[in-house]
Design a protein around this motif. Structure first.
Motif, mmCIF file in Angstrom:
data_model
loop_
_atom_site.group_PDB
_atom_site.id
_atom_site.type_symbol
_atom_site.label_atom_id
_atom_site.label_comp_id
_atom_site.label_asym_id
_atom_site.label_seq_id
_atom_site.Cartn_x
_atom_site.Cartn_y
_atom_site.Cartn_z
ATOM 1 N N GLU A 120 -7.634 -9.650 -48.351
ATOM 2 C CA GLU A 120 -6.334 -9.994 -48.938
ATOM 3 C C GLU A 120 -5.975 -11.461 -48.681
ATOM 4 O O GLU A 120 -5.496 -12.155 -49.572
ATOM 5 C CB GLU A 120 -5.237 -9.084 -48.401
ATOM 6 C CG GLU A 120 -3.891 -9.367 -49.042
ATOM 7 C CD GLU A 120 -2.759 -8.511 -48.518
ATOM 8 O OE1 GLU A 120 -1.659 -8.621 -49.075
ATOM 9 O OE2 GLU A 120 -2.970 -7.746 -47.549
ATOM 10 N N ARG A 121 -6.246 -11.946 -47.461
ATOM 11 C CA ARG A 121 -5.999 -13.370 -47.160
ATOM 12 C C ARG A 121 -6.857 -14.271 -48.038
ATOM 13 O O ARG A 121 -6.376 -15.268 -48.577
ATOM 14 C CB ARG A 121 -6.274 -13.671 -45.678
ATOM 15 C CG ARG A 121 -5.151 -13.302 -44.748
ATOM 16 C CD ARG A 121 -5.354 -13.851 -43.339
ATOM 17 N NE ARG A 121 -6.641 -13.521 -42.742
ATOM 18 C CZ ARG A 121 -6.932 -12.366 -42.159
ATOM 19 N NH1 ARG A 121 -6.024 -11.402 -42.094
ATOM 20 N NH2 ARG A 121 -8.128 -12.155 -41.642
ATOM 21 N N ARG A 124 -5.372 -14.287 -51.528
ATOM 22 C CA ARG A 124 -4.128 -15.067 -51.617
ATOM 23 C C ARG A 124 -4.369 -16.566 -51.441
ATOM 24 O O ARG A 124 -3.806 -17.373 -52.170
ATOM 25 C CB ARG A 124 -3.127 -14.596 -50.570
ATOM 26 C CG ARG A 124 -2.560 -13.229 -50.826
ATOM 27 C CD ARG A 124 -1.627 -12.808 -49.691
ATOM 28 N NE ARG A 124 -1.144 -11.464 -49.871
ATOM 29 C CZ ARG A 124 -0.046 -11.161 -50.547
ATOM 30 N NH1 ARG A 124 0.655 -12.107 -51.124
ATOM 31 N NH2 ARG A 124 0.334 -9.906 -50.646
ATOM 32 N N GLU A 125 -5.192 -16.923 -50.477
ATOM 33 C CA GLU A 125 -5.347 -18.340 -50.124
ATOM 34 C C GLU A 125 -6.402 -19.070 -50.945
ATOM 35 O O GLU A 125 -6.312 -20.286 -51.097
ATOM 36 C CB GLU A 125 -5.679 -18.474 -48.635
ATOM 37 C CG GLU A 125 -4.573 -17.981 -47.733
ATOM 38 C CD GLU A 125 -4.973 -17.909 -46.265
ATOM 39 O OE1 GLU A 125 -6.064 -18.423 -45.902
ATOM 40 O OE2 GLU A 125 -4.203 -17.319 -45.485
ATOM 41 N N ARG A 128 -6.641 -16.851 -55.741
ATOM 42 C CA ARG A 128 -5.457 -17.086 -56.581
ATOM 43 C C ARG A 128 -5.111 -18.568 -56.700
ATOM 44 O O ARG A 128 -4.367 -18.948 -57.593
ATOM 45 C CB ARG A 128 -4.264 -16.316 -56.040
ATOM 46 C CG ARG A 128 -4.393 -14.823 -56.268
ATOM 47 C CD ARG A 128 -3.159 -14.095 -55.839
ATOM 48 N NE ARG A 128 -3.306 -12.665 -56.029
ATOM 49 C CZ ARG A 128 -2.599 -11.768 -55.378
ATOM 50 N NH1 ARG A 128 -1.679 -12.154 -54.499
ATOM 51 N NH2 ARG A 128 -2.779 -10.493 -55.605
#
Length: 156
Positions: A120-121, A124-125, A128
């Motif tokens: 997930e990190r 997101r980082e 995306r």
């Protein structure tokens, strides 16, 4: 371009199974003496047929048990945009493979991480943050039914 003959295919098959073979062991397996065998291996390397040698590392053994297959779709296919996206994909260490596709999706990438939180990190980082991505679709692998294997080379 060098076109592999029957002996080259035998050499390639053996090296795909065990790249740590000594030249003598390889020569014995393919029915050559050591000098011609080494010469052929060097020719295969110089021709780009043998791209390199690697160790196969167990992802679980190095705390990377999560494998995600991620499909990416671009909003724009301009040359500079595609170049920038591919450069970003190559720069993310957890992306261990990236393939350009034909069809509905533009890229398929394989990502390995230590946990779902780590994925997930990364999403997101890094993912995306890639400009002009229109969509991201993730599928997690539960296991491997056939690991990366040798190319099916026929002895000609």
């Amino acid at each position: 371009m060098h076109s592999p003959d029957r002996i080259d295919c035998l050499i390639l098959r053996e090296l795909q199974q065990d790249a740590r073979l000594t030249n003598q062991e390889l020569a014995d397996r393919v029915g050559l003496s050591p000098s011609p065998c080494l010469r052929r291996v060097r020719q295969l390397e110089q021709a780009g047929i043998i791209e390199g040698y690697r160790a196969v590392v167990s992802p679980r053994a190095v705390d990377l048990p999560i494998t995600a297959f991620v499909r990416l779709r671009l909003a724009s296919h301009e040359g500079a945009t595609v170049d920038a996206v591919e450069e970003r994909l190559r720069a993310i260490p957890h992306i261990v493979e990236a393939h350009l596709l034909a069809g509905d999706w533009d890229y398929l990438v394989r990502i390995v991480t230590s946990s779902f939180d780590a994925y997930e990190r990364l999403l997101r980082e890094h993912l995306r943050a890639i400009p002009s991505l229109a969509s991201i679709d993730t599928t997690f692998a539960f296991g491997v039914t056939k690991p990366v294997s040798a190319l099916p080379l026929d002895a000609r």
